[in-house]
Design a protein around this motif. Structure first.
Motif, mmCIF file in Angstrom:
data_model
loop_
_atom_site.group_PDB
_atom_site.id
_atom_site.type_symbol
_atom_site.label_atom_id
_atom_site.label_comp_id
_atom_site.label_asym_id
_atom_site.label_seq_id
_atom_site.Cartn_x
_atom_site.Cartn_y
_atom_site.Cartn_z
ATOM 1 N N GLY A 58 -24.987 -11.636 -10.326
ATOM 2 C CA GLY A 58 -23.549 -11.886 -10.301
ATOM 3 C C GLY A 58 -22.692 -10.638 -10.430
ATOM 4 O O GLY A 58 -21.482 -10.721 -10.570
ATOM 5 N N SER A 59 -23.324 -9.479 -10.366
ATOM 6 C CA SER A 59 -22.573 -8.235 -10.545
ATOM 7 C C SER A 59 -22.302 -7.567 -9.203
ATOM 8 O O SER A 59 -23.105 -7.637 -8.278
ATOM 9 N N LEU A 60 -21.168 -6.868 -9.143
ATOM 10 C CA LEU A 60 -20.864 -6.106 -7.928
ATOM 11 C C LEU A 60 -21.811 -4.922 -7.791
ATOM 12 O O LEU A 60 -21.916 -4.319 -6.733
ATOM 13 N N MET A 64 -29.246 -4.752 -2.811
ATOM 14 C CA MET A 64 -29.523 -5.707 -1.733
ATOM 15 C C MET A 64 -30.558 -6.758 -2.156
ATOM 16 O O MET A 64 -30.399 -7.947 -1.896
ATOM 17 N N ARG A 67 -29.104 -9.114 -4.976
ATOM 18 C CA ARG A 67 -28.127 -10.032 -4.396
ATOM 19 C C ARG A 67 -28.841 -11.163 -3.633
ATOM 20 O O ARG A 67 -28.516 -12.337 -3.797
ATOM 21 N N ALA A 68 -29.828 -10.806 -2.847
ATOM 22 C CA ALA A 68 -30.537 -11.822 -2.059
ATOM 23 C C ALA A 68 -31.359 -12.737 -2.963
ATOM 24 O O ALA A 68 -31.389 -13.955 -2.759
ATOM 25 N N LEU A 76 -24.317 -18.349 -6.753
ATOM 26 C CA LEU A 76 -23.046 -18.427 -7.467
ATOM 27 C C LEU A 76 -23.194 -18.148 -8.966
ATOM 28 O O LEU A 76 -22.509 -18.729 -9.800
ATOM 29 N N ALA A 77 -24.098 -17.216 -9.283
ATOM 30 C CA ALA A 77 -24.232 -16.792 -10.677
ATOM 31 C C ALA A 77 -23.004 -15.972 -11.072
ATOM 32 O O ALA A 77 -22.316 -15.399 -10.229
ATOM 33 N N LEU A 78 -22.766 -15.929 -12.372
ATOM 34 C CA LEU A 78 -21.668 -15.112 -12.913
ATOM 35 C C LEU A 78 -22.240 -13.816 -13.480
ATOM 36 O O LEU A 78 -23.431 -13.736 -13.796
ATOM 37 N N VAL B 30 -33.521 -9.681 4.299
ATOM 38 C CA VAL B 30 -33.043 -9.586 2.910
ATOM 39 C C VAL B 30 -31.526 -9.385 2.896
ATOM 40 O O VAL B 30 -30.820 -9.988 2.084
ATOM 41 N N PRO B 34 -28.239 -13.703 1.743
ATOM 42 C CA PRO B 34 -27.075 -14.197 0.983
ATOM 43 C C PRO B 34 -25.897 -14.560 1.876
ATOM 44 O O PRO B 34 -25.162 -15.503 1.582
ATOM 45 N N TYR B 107 -16.090 -15.737 -5.141
ATOM 46 C CA TYR B 107 -17.267 -15.102 -4.548
ATOM 47 C C TYR B 107 -16.934 -14.654 -3.125
ATOM 48 O O TYR B 107 -16.302 -15.399 -2.364
ATOM 49 N N ASP B 112 -21.223 -11.952 -3.670
ATOM 50 C CA ASP B 112 -20.829 -11.215 -4.884
ATOM 51 C C ASP B 112 -19.711 -11.945 -5.631
ATOM 52 O O ASP B 112 -18.770 -12.448 -5.024
ATOM 53 N N ASN B 113 -19.820 -11.983 -6.937
ATOM 54 C CA ASN B 113 -18.769 -12.555 -7.793
ATOM 55 C C ASN B 113 -17.769 -11.444 -8.105
ATOM 56 O O ASN B 113 -18.055 -10.551 -8.887
#
Lengths: 204, 187
Positions: A58-60, A64, A67-68, A76-78, B30, B34, B107, B112-113
């Protein structure tokens, strides 16, 4: 006739090349699936007892692969300043969690504003619990005199214990969610007092 | 390479091509996973059925039948909105009056959140956000001065509002109106 042999050899080369390309595509897709679904250890994570957490979920800052992996396994994790997610797929003895086995999960309420532990089947969705209980949380947990909570999962209830049914014979995973975790825990997730997961008796 | 036969050189280049192709396909898969998953979430059958494009939708409380997003939390009630900023800002308002936890998370199209506002941060005040894309659209000039602007890193994305409910049957009369205060609309 030489012309026919030439074309035959050329068709053979093209066929081999096409097969190689298809093989390469299959290897590429297969390895991606394997990494995202089966090889969580490839992502940077924290292990506490039987529990594992990816601190970049959930972090910016997520790379890669993180995120995947999060999109595939926990969409949709925080971020961890809002919510921390710890997942267990094995018990304290290191054996893979199975829905046909009974487990006792116990521990101290984590340092967070609110918490919950949810039982999921290995397809990442909830079990069809006959009693409608899918999780234990900071509001429903009854603490003993030492301030600890305890509950069981499995195919059958264990006495008066709070019970999360896990019908069927398949993999089981437990997710510990911490909403608004204390800053100290955010900074040092290893400081989590990890709930213990102990198998009760033999499996059904 | 000059000591190798033509056939050996041919197989060397074939295997090299195989490896390079496999690595490129792996990386592409990969990278794309998302984004594809978010596309399905925002525009797939469930999104179509719920009619959530630039407007709030309210899924049923989570049960074992909830199978549209992995690992749904049975302790949360959700409100959702798929936003599209290509024709201008989207305004998001909500005023859930609750003692327990709630949050509104945004999102981007790659999952990304990029923004969260929870009940503690809002300090009892209503949420009023103007969501704009980061491409400097001229129609962003319509935003009133003093408004709280949130810049989305992508033109489309997803809003997920979480409302904590530890006993939905008992709390329904409180949490349902609270989550339905969410409004998501083109400004």
């Amino acid at each position: 006739m030489p012309n026919q042999a030439h074309w035959s050899a050329r068709a053979k080369r093209i066929g081999i090349a096409a097969l190689l390309y298809l093989g390469a595509v299959a290897v590429g897709l297969g390895s991606a699936y394997w990494v995202l679904k089966k090889a969580a250890w490839m992502n940077p994570s924290v292990e506490v007892g039987a529990w594992r957490a990816n601190m970049h979920a959930g972090s910016l800052d997520a790379g890669m692969y993180t995120r995947a992996t999060v999109a595939v396994n926990a969409l949709l994790a925080l971020g961890r300043d809002e919510t921390m997610y710890f997942v267990a797929t094995r018990d304290d003895a290191g054996h893979r969690l199975q829905s046909q086995c009974n487990y006792r999960i116990s521990g101290t309420p984590p340092a967070a504003r609110w918490w919950s532990i949810t039982a999921y089947a290995d397809d990442m969705f909830l079990f069809d619990a006959p009693n409608g209980k899918y999780s234990l949380n900071g509001s429903t947990a009854t603490l003993n005199t030492a301030g600890d909570f305890s509950f069981t999962t499995g195919p059958v209830a264990q006495g008066e214990s709070y019970w999360l049914p896990t019908p069927g014979r398949r993999g089981l995973l437990l997710t510990l969610r911490l909403y608004n975790p204390e800053p100290a825990l955010q900074a040092a997730p290893q400081a989590l007092q990890a709930p213990s997961i102990q198998r009760i008796g033999d499996c059904a | 390479m000059k000591n190798f036969t033509t056939s050996q050189r041919l197989w060397f280049y074939r295997i090299l091509t195989l490896l390079v192709t496999a690595i490129l396909v792996h990386l592409l898969a990969v990278w794309a996973a998302p984004r594809l998953i978010m596309q399905v979430l925002m525009h797939g059958p469930m999104a179509q059925k719920m009619n959530m494009q630039n407007q709030a939708a309210f899924p049923e409380a989570v049960t074992a039948r909830s199978r549209s997003v992995v690992m749904p939390s049975p302790d949360l009630l959700y409100s959702v909105c798929a936003f599209d900023l290509s024709s201008g800002p989207v305004r998001i308002t909500a005023n859930p009056v609750l003692k327990n936890y709630w949050s509104i998370a945004l999102y981007s199209a790659n999952s990304d959140n990029f923004f969260v506002r929870n009940d503690r941060q809002s300090q009892g005040k209503p949420v009023d956000l103007w969501l704009v894309s980061d491409t400097g659209e001229t129609h962003n000039q319509n935003i009133p001065s003093g408004a709280e602007v949130v810049v989305s890193p992508s033109r489309s994305g997803f809003l997920l509002m979480r409302v904590l409910t530890t006993d939905y049957a008992q709390e329904k009369s409180v949490v349902e109106p609270a989550r339905r205060t969410l409004v998501c609309s083109k400004a």
